[in-house]
Design an enzyme around this catalytic site. Sequence first.
Site, PDB file in Angstrom:
ATOM      1  CG  HIS A  19      -2.115  -0.865   1.097  1.00 50.04           C
ATOM      2  ND1 HIS A  19      -2.065  -2.219   1.369  1.00 50.04           N
ATOM      3  CD2 HIS A  19      -3.386  -0.606   0.692  1.00 50.04           C
ATOM      4  CE1 HIS A  19      -3.260  -2.747   1.149  1.00 50.04           C
ATOM      5  NE2 HIS A  19      -4.083  -1.793   0.739  1.00 50.04           N
TER       6      HIS A  19
ATOM      7  CE  LYS B  98      -4.101  -0.490   4.750  1.00 57.19           C
ATOM      8  NZ  LYS B  98      -5.415   0.110   5.039  1.00 57.19           N
TER       9      LYS B  98
END
Length: 266
Positions: free
Chosen positions: A155, A159
């Site tokens: 990601h 995040k």
Amino acid sequence: MKEIKIVIAGPRGNMGREAVQLMQDTEHFNLVAVIDRKHEGKKLSELDGMPPLDVPVYTEIETCFTETQPEVLIDLTSPESGRKHIHAALEYGVRPVMGTTGFTQEEIIQLRQKTEEKGIGAIIAPNFAIGAILMMKFAQTAARYMPDVEIMEMHHDRKLDAPSGTAYKTAQLMAEVREAKIQGHQDEEETMEGARGAELEGMRIHSIRLPGLVAHQEVLFGGPGQTLSIRHDSINRASFMPGVRLSVETVLTLDTLVYGLEHIIE
Ligand SMILES: NC(=O)C1=CN([C@@H]2O[C@H](COP(=O)(O)OP(=O)(O)OC[C@H]3O[C@@H](n4cnc5c(N)ncnc54)[C@H](O)[C@@H]3O)[C@@H](O)[C@H]2O)C=CC1
Ligand SMILES: O=C(O)C1=N[C@H](C(=O)O)C[C@H](O)C1
């Protein structure tokens, strides 16, 4: 179609912006308010980069629900805020669609009990993208035949939670069909803490965070003489919006909490 009154929490975030666009693109979705960390009393149109919508901004979720009487909350905030918001929604009879990740299995069980006590629907969707849901289903099927498996989730570096909600859900789905087992060498030792990743019933989960990534996951299976990789990539956040739309429409028909869109996509 009947109009649905919706509140979005986190409208200025990556997902929130897409969700506001979804409201504009969907005739029967009526965005009645947004919940932001600041800008109480302003209109959405007054916030930087927001479309010219005459929608009130609230910072207090309870006031928002009392004054705007929505049917559905779409929450796209942070694990900490999402926890607070889902409880508030259930208290006020507003059906939550939680894109926000970071819920534990224990929390999900408690929340499901609360929805059933109140007879109100809720959805916690670790991933709204159809490709990701298929990836999880395929991984669950593969785990029946190839129980040695590791998950790599990748990601963007903004995040907050690790592992991702998708990786956790994938591991849970595979755990339903696979006996718990130690993977790797039985005498294996980590000489650097964390080298083997997180662990669920012997399955390892590795979380990668880098600028430039959006949301990606590879489920890697190994057996004698062969490997199998199942991979999904969200190239941008438009990938999530059909799932948000389906969730909003479906949550109105539920009287319990559904965890994972695989339960509502045939
Ligand atoms: N289920 C799914 O398919 C997806 C879920 N997500 C999850 O959605 C959440 C949001 O993701 P992004 O948009 O990428 O994050 P982001 O950081 O870009 O946006 C979050 C927004 O929420 C706001 N926020 C935080 N607490 C708030 C509060 N108490 N009240 C109002 N606003 C608040 C922040 O100010 C920020 O604008 C994360 O938990 C992420 O993991 C993200 C992508 C897809
Ligand atoms: O934070 C994100 O970006 C994403 N979060 C969800 C998750 O934790 O799995 C869904 C998707 O992977 C994007």
